[in-house]
Design a protein around this motif. Structure first.
Motif, PDB file in Angstrom:
ATOM      1  N   ILE A 155      14.365 -24.925 -32.201  1.00 13.86           N
ATOM      2  CA  ILE A 155      15.568 -25.038 -33.014  1.00 13.86           C
ATOM      3  C   ILE A 155      15.661 -23.760 -33.843  1.00 13.86           C
ATOM      4  CG2 ILE A 155      16.716 -26.267 -34.898  1.00 13.86           C
ATOM      5  CD1 ILE A 155      15.516 -28.834 -33.936  1.00 13.86           C
ATOM      6  N   PRO A 156      16.710 -22.969 -33.650  1.00 13.50           N
ATOM      7  CA  PRO A 156      16.830 -21.712 -34.398  1.00 13.50           C
ATOM      8  C   PRO A 156      16.748 -21.945 -35.909  1.00 13.50           C
ATOM      9  CG  PRO A 156      18.446 -21.799 -32.635  1.00 13.50           C
ATOM     10  CD  PRO A 156      17.832 -23.163 -32.703  1.00 13.50           C
ATOM     11  N   HIS A 157      16.059 -21.049 -36.583  1.00  9.99           N
ATOM     12  CA  HIS A 157      15.901 -21.084 -38.037  1.00  9.99           C
ATOM     13  C   HIS A 157      15.125 -22.322 -38.504  1.00  9.99           C
ATOM     14  CE1 HIS A 157      18.683 -17.739 -38.238  1.00  9.99           C
ATOM     15  NE2 HIS A 157      19.580 -18.443 -37.546  1.00  9.99           N
ATOM     16  N   ALA A 158      14.196 -22.782 -37.666  1.00  4.00           N
ATOM     17  CA  ALA A 158      13.371 -23.931 -38.040  1.00  4.00           C
ATOM     18  C   ALA A 158      11.986 -23.791 -37.419  1.00  4.00           C
ATOM     19  CB  ALA A 158      14.017 -25.239 -37.597  1.00  4.00           C
ATOM     20  N   VAL A 159      11.005 -24.415 -38.062  1.00 12.41           N
ATOM     21  CA  VAL A 159       9.635 -24.438 -37.537  1.00 12.41           C
ATOM     22  C   VAL A 159       9.155 -25.887 -37.500  1.00 12.41           C
ATOM     23  CG1 VAL A 159       9.037 -22.130 -38.352  1.00 12.41           C
ATOM     24  CG2 VAL A 159       8.656 -24.102 -39.845  1.00 12.41           C
ATOM     25  N   ILE A 160       8.198 -26.158 -36.612  1.00 17.88           N
ATOM     26  CA  ILE A 160       7.618 -27.496 -36.513  1.00 17.88           C
ATOM     27  C   ILE A 160       6.455 -27.578 -37.490  1.00 17.88           C
ATOM     28  CG2 ILE A 160       6.458 -29.142 -35.011  1.00 17.88           C
ATOM     29  CD1 ILE A 160       7.973 -27.944 -32.676  1.00 17.88           C
ATOM     30  N   THR A 161       6.426 -28.618 -38.295  1.00 22.42           N
ATOM     31  CA  THR A 161       5.412 -28.717 -39.361  1.00 22.42           C
ATOM     32  C   THR A 161       4.240 -29.613 -39.012  1.00 22.42           C
ATOM     33  OG1 THR A 161       6.672 -30.520 -40.384  1.00 22.42           O
ATOM     34  CG2 THR A 161       7.134 -28.277 -41.149  1.00 22.42           C
ATOM     35  N   ASN A 162       4.321 -30.369 -37.933  1.00 24.78           N
ATOM     36  CA  ASN A 162       3.215 -31.285 -37.608  1.00 24.78           C
ATOM     37  C   ASN A 162       2.738 -31.116 -36.168  1.00 24.78           C
ATOM     38  OD1 ASN A 162       5.556 -32.352 -36.422  1.00 24.78           O
ATOM     39  ND2 ASN A 162       4.809 -34.467 -36.551  1.00 24.78           N
ATOM     40  N   LEU A 163       2.875 -29.917 -35.625  1.00 25.28           N
ATOM     41  CA  LEU A 163       2.513 -29.681 -34.229  1.00 25.28           C
ATOM     42  C   LEU A 163       1.014 -29.477 -34.100  1.00 25.28           C
ATOM     43  CD1 LEU A 163       3.568 -29.286 -31.341  1.00 25.28           C
ATOM     44  CD2 LEU A 163       3.710 -26.839 -31.820  1.00 25.28           C
ATOM     45  N   GLU A 164       0.382 -30.240 -33.209  1.00 23.99           N
ATOM     46  CA  GLU A 164      -1.035 -30.082 -32.921  1.00 23.99           C
ATOM     47  C   GLU A 164      -1.202 -29.164 -31.709  1.00 23.99           C
ATOM     48  OE1 GLU A 164      -2.755 -33.897 -32.414  1.00 23.99           O
ATOM     49  OE2 GLU A 164      -2.339 -34.574 -34.462  1.00 23.99           O
ATOM     50  N   ASP A 165      -2.445 -28.795 -31.452  1.00 20.75           N
ATOM     51  CA  ASP A 165      -2.729 -27.901 -30.334  1.00 20.75           C
ATOM     52  C   ASP A 165      -2.732 -28.716 -29.038  1.00 20.75           C
ATOM     53  OD1 ASP A 165      -3.419 -25.794 -28.772  1.00 20.75           O
ATOM     54  OD2 ASP A 165      -5.547 -25.791 -29.325  1.00 20.75           O
ATOM     55  N   GLN A 166      -1.563 -28.898 -28.445  1.00 19.72           N
ATOM     56  CA  GLN A 166      -1.447 -29.681 -27.231  1.00 19.72           C
ATOM     57  C   GLN A 166      -0.261 -29.194 -26.408  1.00 19.72           C
ATOM     58  OE1 GLN A 166      -0.311 -33.111 -30.082  1.00 19.72           O
ATOM     59  NE2 GLN A 166       0.363 -33.830 -28.084  1.00 19.72           N
ATOM     60  N   GLU A 167      -0.318 -29.474 -25.113  1.00 22.01           N
ATOM     61  CA  GLU A 167       0.732 -29.056 -24.202  1.00 22.01           C
ATOM     62  C   GLU A 167       1.562 -30.234 -23.717  1.00 22.01           C
ATOM     63  OE1 GLU A 167      -1.173 -27.001 -21.062  1.00 22.01           O
ATOM     64  OE2 GLU A 167      -1.756 -25.266 -22.278  1.00 22.01           O
ATOM     65  N   VAL A 168       1.010 -31.419 -23.793  1.00 25.04           N
ATOM     66  CA  VAL A 168       1.699 -32.615 -23.328  1.00 25.04           C
ATOM     67  C   VAL A 168       1.796 -33.611 -24.475  1.00 25.04           C
ATOM     68  CG1 VAL A 168       1.573 -34.585 -21.748  1.00 25.04           C
ATOM     69  CG2 VAL A 168       0.962 -32.310 -20.937  1.00 25.04           C
ATOM     70  N   PHE A 169       2.961 -34.258 -24.605  1.00 24.97           N
ATOM     71  CA  PHE A 169       3.196 -35.209 -25.677  1.00 24.97           C
ATOM     72  C   PHE A 169       3.517 -36.573 -25.075  1.00 24.97           C
ATOM     73  CE2 PHE A 169       3.852 -31.057 -27.301  1.00 24.97           C
ATOM     74  CZ  PHE A 169       3.516 -31.092 -28.652  1.00 24.97           C
ATOM     75  N   ALA A 170       2.797 -37.587 -25.509  1.00 23.00           N
ATOM     76  CA  ALA A 170       3.006 -38.935 -24.991  1.00 23.00           C
ATOM     77  C   ALA A 170       4.374 -39.469 -25.409  1.00 23.00           C
ATOM     78  CB  ALA A 170       1.910 -39.860 -25.510  1.00 23.00           C
ATOM     79  N   GLU A 171       4.857 -40.439 -24.645  1.00 23.40           N
ATOM     80  CA  GLU A 171       6.129 -41.058 -25.001  1.00 23.40           C
ATOM     81  C   GLU A 171       6.041 -41.650 -26.403  1.00 23.40           C
ATOM     82  OE1 GLU A 171       9.477 -43.831 -22.835  1.00 23.40           O
ATOM     83  OE2 GLU A 171       7.367 -44.378 -22.580  1.00 23.40           O
ATOM     84  N   ASP A 172       7.128 -41.570 -27.141  1.00 21.77           N
ATOM     85  CA  ASP A 172       7.232 -42.029 -28.533  1.00 21.77           C
ATOM     86  C   ASP A 172       6.618 -41.039 -29.528  1.00 21.77           C
ATOM     87  OD1 ASP A 172       8.551 -44.353 -27.780  1.00 21.77           O
ATOM     88  OD2 ASP A 172       6.683 -45.475 -27.557  1.00 21.77           O
TER      89      ASP A 172
END
Length: 214
Positions: A155-172
């Motif tokens: 998202i332009p002009h935004a950063v993710i604040t709770n991103l962990e070191d992972q490549e795949v994200f489970a549903e939900d």
């Protein structure tokens, strides 16, 4: 009195020398039942490599018929040890975890239960593996779930604040975005927005727009 002062001054001026000595402790010769090692010494200086092999019917606790362990500040990089050749070494299973044995190896007939990482599922229904004659039987494979999501969108002009070191994200799964200073979620006064993973896709997020001064 002067000598005591001099020693105190040296400790102040040369603390690195003291630390260096404490970080290079020697290792005692390991006890190795059912095997032999070279070179044979009573003690080994820091950084020394010790090579060992095992008697017939036994094997090292690492891959191969021989192994090398290094003296690192008073301890061996791995404990030289010979185990029954029918025992198993820890398996390598991608995208999964299992309960590790404190010994670092597993006896014959011992079983382990595997759990896939978040966002991954078994390709079959077998979630266990058994040690038989030195090898693991029926090791399950964890593959990406069709309901999991890849990396979250930018998202332009935004950063993710709770991103962990992972490549795949489970549903939900959900990720939170924080707008850049001077920006807010378009059409609102909020500076934060959340996206959700559902059925393999991320929900649509509103862009961050520059705040207008009224």
């Amino acid at each position: 009195m002067c000598f005591r002062c001099l020693g105190f001054v040296l400790l102040i001026w040369f603390p690195g020398a003291v630390n260096a000595q404490s970080e290079t402790e020697p290792c005692n010769a390991p006890r190795l039942d059912g095997g032999f090692f070279v070179p044979v010494q009573v003690t080994y200086s820091h950084g020394t490599n010790l090579t060992y092999a095992c008697d017939n019917g036994r094997k090292p606790t690492v891959e191969g018929w021989w192994a090398t362990s290094t003296c690192q500040n008073g301890k061996w990089s791995h404990k030289p040890q010979c185990i029954d050749e029918k025992s198993c070494l820890p398996p390598s299973i991608s995208n999964a975890k299992y309960t590790e044995n404190p010994n670092g190896w597993y006896e014959e007939t011992e079983k382990i239960r595997i759990t896939c990482d978040n966002g991954y599922i078994f390709t079959d229904h077998d979630a266990t593996a058994e040690c038989k004659n030195g090898t693991w039987t029926s090791i399950p494979i964890c593959e990406k779930s069709s309901y999991a999501c890849d990396e979250p969108p930018k998202i332009p002009h935004a950063v993710i604040t709770n991103l962990e070191d992972q490549e795949v994200f489970a549903e939900d799964s959900e990720v939170s975005y924080e707008c850049e200073d001077g920006y807010a979620v378009e059409g609102t006064a909020d500076t934060q927005t959340v996206l959700y993973c559902f059925a393999g896709d991320w929900s649509t997020g509103q862009p961050c727009s520059k705040c207008t001064v009224r």
